[in-house]
Design a protein around this motif. Sequence first.
Motif, PDB file in Angstrom:
ATOM      1  N   LEU A 132      29.635  61.679  56.453  1.00  0.00           N
ATOM      2  CA  LEU A 132      30.940  62.343  56.381  1.00  0.00           C
ATOM      3  C   LEU A 132      32.083  61.356  56.625  1.00  0.00           C
ATOM      4  O   LEU A 132      33.123  61.427  55.962  1.00  0.00           O
ATOM      5  N   ASN A 133      31.882  60.428  57.552  1.00  0.00           N
ATOM      6  CA  ASN A 133      32.906  59.410  57.806  1.00  0.00           C
ATOM      7  C   ASN A 133      33.097  58.513  56.582  1.00  0.00           C
ATOM      8  O   ASN A 133      34.227  58.147  56.233  1.00  0.00           O
ATOM      9  N   GLU A 156      44.362  71.946  55.479  1.00  0.00           N
ATOM     10  CA  GLU A 156      45.275  73.015  55.879  1.00  0.00           C
ATOM     11  C   GLU A 156      45.192  73.328  57.372  1.00  0.00           C
ATOM     12  O   GLU A 156      46.009  74.095  57.894  1.00  0.00           O
ATOM     13  N   LEU A 157      44.216  72.746  58.069  1.00  0.00           N
ATOM     14  CA  LEU A 157      44.058  72.993  59.501  1.00  0.00           C
ATOM     15  C   LEU A 157      45.104  72.233  60.302  1.00  0.00           C
ATOM     16  O   LEU A 157      45.601  71.195  59.872  1.00  0.00           O
ATOM     17  N   LEU A 158      45.424  72.743  61.496  1.00  0.00           N
ATOM     18  CA  LEU A 158      46.341  72.026  62.381  1.00  0.00           C
ATOM     19  C   LEU A 158      45.708  70.705  62.839  1.00  0.00           C
ATOM     20  O   LEU A 158      46.398  69.701  63.013  1.00  0.00           O
ATOM     21  N   ILE A 159      44.409  70.728  63.050  1.00  0.00           N
ATOM     22  CA  ILE A 159      43.673  69.510  63.406  1.00  0.00           C
ATOM     23  C   ILE A 159      42.704  69.226  62.268  1.00  0.00           C
ATOM     24  O   ILE A 159      41.857  70.052  61.941  1.00  0.00           O
ATOM     25  N   LYS A 160      42.832  68.047  61.658  1.00  0.00           N
ATOM     26  CA  LYS A 160      42.159  67.778  60.394  1.00  0.00           C
ATOM     27  C   LYS A 160      40.951  66.856  60.482  1.00  0.00           C
ATOM     28  O   LYS A 160      40.294  66.609  59.476  1.00  0.00           O
ATOM     29  N   SER A 161      40.675  66.324  61.672  1.00  0.00           N
ATOM     30  CA  SER A 161      39.556  65.390  61.772  1.00  0.00           C
ATOM     31  C   SER A 161      38.915  65.436  63.151  1.00  0.00           C
ATOM     32  O   SER A 161      39.526  65.877  64.129  1.00  0.00           O
ATOM     33  N   ALA A 162      37.682  64.939  63.211  1.00  0.00           N
ATOM     34  CA  ALA A 162      36.970  64.862  64.488  1.00  0.00           C
ATOM     35  C   ALA A 162      37.674  63.916  65.449  1.00  0.00           C
ATOM     36  O   ALA A 162      37.713  64.156  66.658  1.00  0.00           O
ATOM     37  N   SER A 220      38.942  64.993  69.097  1.00  0.00           N
ATOM     38  CA  SER A 220      38.444  64.283  70.276  1.00  0.00           C
ATOM     39  C   SER A 220      39.574  63.764  71.160  1.00  0.00           C
ATOM     40  O   SER A 220      39.354  63.510  72.355  1.00  0.00           O
ATOM     41  N   TYR A 221      40.748  63.605  70.597  1.00  0.00           N
ATOM     42  CA  TYR A 221      41.893  63.158  71.393  1.00  0.00           C
ATOM     43  C   TYR A 221      42.251  64.207  72.447  1.00  0.00           C
ATOM     44  O   TYR A 221      42.691  63.878  73.553  1.00  0.00           O
ATOM     45  N   TYR A 222      42.046  65.477  72.100  1.00  0.00           N
ATOM     46  CA  TYR A 222      42.396  66.572  73.004  1.00  0.00           C
ATOM     47  C   TYR A 222      41.182  67.127  73.752  1.00  0.00           C
ATOM     48  O   TYR A 222      41.308  67.609  74.879  1.00  0.00           O
ATOM     49  N   PHE A 223      40.027  67.076  73.106  1.00  0.00           N
ATOM     50  CA  PHE A 223      38.785  67.537  73.750  1.00  0.00           C
ATOM     51  C   PHE A 223      37.658  66.681  73.177  1.00  0.00           C
ATOM     52  O   PHE A 223      37.414  66.696  71.977  1.00  0.00           O
ATOM     53  N   ASN A 224      36.980  65.952  74.056  1.00  0.00           N
ATOM     54  CA  ASN A 224      36.015  64.954  73.594  1.00  0.00           C
ATOM     55  C   ASN A 224      34.788  65.575  72.923  1.00  0.00           C
ATOM     56  O   ASN A 224      33.993  66.260  73.558  1.00  0.00           O
ATOM     57  N   ILE A 225      34.657  65.310  71.626  1.00  0.00           N
ATOM     58  CA  ILE A 225      33.446  65.676  70.892  1.00  0.00           C
ATOM     59  C   ILE A 225      32.788  64.407  70.340  1.00  0.00           C
ATOM     60  O   ILE A 225      32.033  64.445  69.371  1.00  0.00           O
ATOM     61  N   SER A 226      33.129  63.285  70.994  1.00  0.00           N
ATOM     62  CA  SER A 226      32.578  61.970  70.619  1.00  0.00           C
ATOM     63  C   SER A 226      32.880  61.604  69.170  1.00  0.00           C
ATOM     64  O   SER A 226      32.116  60.860  68.539  1.00  0.00           O
ATOM     65  N   SER A 228      32.539  63.266  66.524  1.00  0.00           N
ATOM     66  CA  SER A 228      31.467  63.679  65.613  1.00  0.00           C
ATOM     67  C   SER A 228      32.005  64.499  64.441  1.00  0.00           C
ATOM     68  O   SER A 228      32.419  65.643  64.610  1.00  0.00           O
ATOM     69  N   SER A 229      31.952  63.921  63.270  1.00  0.00           N
ATOM     70  CA  SER A 229      32.419  64.624  62.071  1.00  0.00           C
ATOM     71  C   SER A 229      31.510  65.795  61.710  1.00  0.00           C
ATOM     72  O   SER A 229      31.965  66.799  61.156  1.00  0.00           O
ATOM     73  N   TYR A 230      30.212  65.655  62.027  1.00  0.00           N
ATOM     74  CA  TYR A 230      29.298  66.763  61.758  1.00  0.00           C
ATOM     75  C   TYR A 230      29.621  67.956  62.646  1.00  0.00           C
ATOM     76  O   TYR A 230      29.715  69.092  62.169  1.00  0.00           O
ATOM     77  N   PHE A 231      29.806  67.691  63.938  1.00  0.00           N
ATOM     78  CA  PHE A 231      30.166  68.776  64.848  1.00  0.00           C
ATOM     79  C   PHE A 231      31.477  69.411  64.415  1.00  0.00           C
ATOM     80  O   PHE A 231      31.617  70.638  64.409  1.00  0.00           O
TER      81      PHE A 231
END
Length: 218
Positions: free
Chosen positions: A121-122, A147-153, A157-163, A165-168
């Motif tokens: 995905l990256n 169209e989302l307010l947040i468009k990428s992993a 992650s800047y606001y909530f750490n999901i490491s 992950s583009s898959y997540f």
Amino acid sequence: MKGFTDINDLLEHTTALDQSVDLVTLSSSQKTAIATIRNIIPDEVLSFIEDTTSDDIDKKKVLADALDYLKLALANRIMFNYLPYWAVSKNNSEQKLYKYQFENLKDDYIKQFWSAMDSLLNLLDNKATDSFFKEWKTADIYKNRQELLIKSAKDFSYYFNISGSSYFFSQIQYLIREVTASEINTRFGSLSDTEKTVLLDKYKDTVMRALCYEVMAR
């Protein structure tokens, strides 16, 4: 997406549960794995990765990497799907499989699948242009993400750490859309689009952080 037609090719991209396994035995697991990947990456993009060749050295390298990531993801998802059936066969023989061994295998296969999907995905996001991998940029799943307010992993992650992950991130986009509609847009009332944009820019960090935390809470 064709998937694997050569068992040796599959086994080069994962750890085999049983060296005697064949594609007929794995047929059902492969179909389910392909369906899982198709839910994230459109079939026209997958076909492009599987079938396209290029004389351009840089594009050739990108296509080779994309195909390798795709095969890694598919092979490990196949084994993840097949694992419960293999475990049953083991427990019906003299070679018992302990629960901790089953869980360790399960975790390893899903982690490998997850990692490969992140990489794929990256790569698509970083390399797609209007002339190369355009199938990705024109796909509904890609356009809907814009169209989302947040468009990428990375942004999430800047606001909530999901490491990162583009898959997540691909799995929570519906929640981002849902929270935006129910918790953010409703607070704007009858404001115009211009007024909404001004407020979002002014309170961007607060809004984005609240959005990410609410998504994770759900």
